[in-house]
Design a protein around this motif. Structure first.
Motif, PDB file in Angstrom:
ATOM      1  N   GLU A  91      50.038   8.537  15.793  1.00  0.00           N
ATOM      2  CA  GLU A  91      49.378   9.144  16.962  1.00  0.00           C
ATOM      3  C   GLU A  91      48.626   8.109  17.795  1.00  0.00           C
ATOM      4  N   GLY A  93      45.593   6.600  18.533  1.00  0.00           N
ATOM      5  CA  GLY A  93      44.493   6.801  19.469  1.00  0.00           C
ATOM      6  C   GLY A  93      44.468   8.161  20.130  1.00  0.00           C
ATOM      7  N   ASN A  94      45.448   8.999  19.835  1.00  0.00           N
ATOM      8  CA  ASN A  94      45.468  10.383  20.341  1.00  0.00           C
ATOM      9  C   ASN A  94      45.621  11.318  19.143  1.00  0.00           C
ATOM     10  N   SER A  96      45.451  14.168  16.117  1.00  0.00           N
ATOM     11  CA  SER A  96      45.469  15.625  16.039  1.00  0.00           C
ATOM     12  C   SER A  96      44.300  16.153  15.221  1.00  0.00           C
ATOM     13  N   GLY A 280      39.572   8.387  19.467  1.00  0.00           N
ATOM     14  CA  GLY A 280      40.166   9.388  20.349  1.00  0.00           C
ATOM     15  C   GLY A 280      39.901  10.818  19.916  1.00  0.00           C
ATOM     16  N   LYS A 282      38.902  14.488  19.693  1.00  0.00           N
ATOM     17  CA  LYS A 282      38.694  15.416  20.811  1.00  0.00           C
ATOM     18  C   LYS A 282      37.302  16.041  20.796  1.00  0.00           C
TER      19      LYS A 282
END
Length: 372
Positions: A91, A93-94, A96, A280, A282
């Motif tokens: 992923e 740096g993005n 889940s 990253g 969220k």
């Protein structure tokens, strides 16, 4: 006059609603032992996603208690540390998920070196027993520690006329052929710790050769580090390599009195079970609040109540009596080189798998090198 009274009444009700709402918000963001501004910011995000590599029972209890304390919805998934590492690398740096919880620190260090964890200066880190229980740049924090060792089925050893192995060198004796279970080097942090342990004990080349020799006696490599311990009591696995607190769970909670625990006589290593924030994330504020929570008795004291008997590494926690009852000593360890492990674990695992394949081991056989 009547119109004026209506306006005043409506104004009073609106003001009362706002006042009541402010009071509720203030109450909601005030949790003893936690910074109210951080709590409020985390509650505004309203959600947290956790990848956990401790046992499911403890993971579930920790997540549910966080939700109860702060009113923040928690979603979680239990994965092996190797699976978490692979997902976060993919992923890039993005992620889940927002935070990593539990499991050995070798995969945490790999993610740290790849820039996939973020630093957080946790207030509750002041309760850590030593600075050894955290990353030097605050990229992860330790929450517990456990000893690597052997769990043996005493009934089966007696039936076979064998003595229990007392050290790593004993495990490669031919009489133990087909009796040993270990976890998969590619999927389990426990197995990665085994790789680093033997390389640090024997040296690089001799350590890899030791693991090639050990392979001749191993029946199954389980996906998860606790996998061998779950099969010792039944006798399917006679000698399991793993963390001794997993053996305690099988004895205390599952009633297997035919399991004995062995601390390697020449010294062993310990895991540091950790927690960290993914780059990253969220829900950044909820993730920071999780770190504070994970470093508090609110979280770690749940471990022993949910079948996890690791030694705790904060000074205001209640240590599990069971670990001491079984004679475990967290200081009985070699001087483990965490820096070398952090930099080279992935390389060492690849070298071991290549060496096993070259020796004729069917490393692609998923019934033996399990991935599910």
């Amino acid at each position: 006059m009547k119109k004026l009274l209506v306006i005043l009444l409506v104004s009073f009700c609106v003001f009362g609603a706002f006042a009541g709402g402010s009071k509720e918000a203030s109450k909601a963001s005030t949790v003893p032992g936690y910074d109210s501004k951080l709590v409020a910011a985390a509650q505004a995000e309203g959600e947290l996603v956790v990848y956990g590599s401790c046992e499911e029972e403890y993971l579930s209890a920790a997540c549910q208690n966080f939700e109860n304390l702060f009113g923040i919805k928690v979603s979680y998934q239990r994965l092996s540390t190797g699976e978490v590492q692979a997902k976060i690398e993919e992923e890039n740096g993005n992620p889940s998920a927002d935070v990593f919880f539990g499991g050995t620190t070798d995969p945490y260090n790999a993610l740290a070196n790849e820039g996939l964890l973020v630093a957080y200066d946790a207030t509750n880190a002041s309760h850590l027993l030593t600075t050894n229980y955290k990353h030097k740049d605050n990229l992860w924090y330790g929450i517990y520690t456990g000893l690597l060792g052997f769990m043996v089925n005493t009934d089966e050893l007696k039936r076979l006329g064998l003595e229990a192995p007392q050290d790593f060198a004993d495990l490669i004796k031919p009489e133990y052929k087909g009796l040993i279970w270990l976890s998969n080097y590619n999927t389990a942090g426990t197995a990665k710790l085994v790789v680093n342990t033997v390389i640090q004990k024997y040296g690089h080349d001799k350590g890899i050769q030791y693991l090639v020799d050990l392979d001749k006696n191993i029946e199954v490599y389980t996906k998860s580090g606790s996998g061998p311990s779950k099969n010792v009591g039944t006798g399917e696995c006679v000698i399991g390599i793993g963390f001794l607190h997993d053996g305690i769970y099988q004895i205390v909670d599952n009633g297997y009195k035919n399991i004995a625990l062995v601390i390697p006589s020449s010294g062993t290593t310990c895991e540091i079970g950790a927690t960290a924030i993914f780059k990253g994330a969220k829900h950044e504020n909820a993730a920071k609040l999780w770190i504070e929570y994970a470093l508090s008795p609110d979280c770690v004291n749940l471990a022993k109540e949910n079948g996890s008997y690791q030694f705790l590494v904060i000074d205001n926690a209640e240590q599990p009596k069971e670990a001491y009852d079984f004679g475990l000593d967290p200081s009985n360890v070699i001087d483990y080189d965490w820096d070398d492990a952090g930099k080279n674990t992935s390389k060492y695992v690849a070298e071991v798998m290549d060496a096993l394949a070259a020796s004729g081991a069917a490393t692609g056989d998923t019934s033996r090198f399990q991935v599910k």
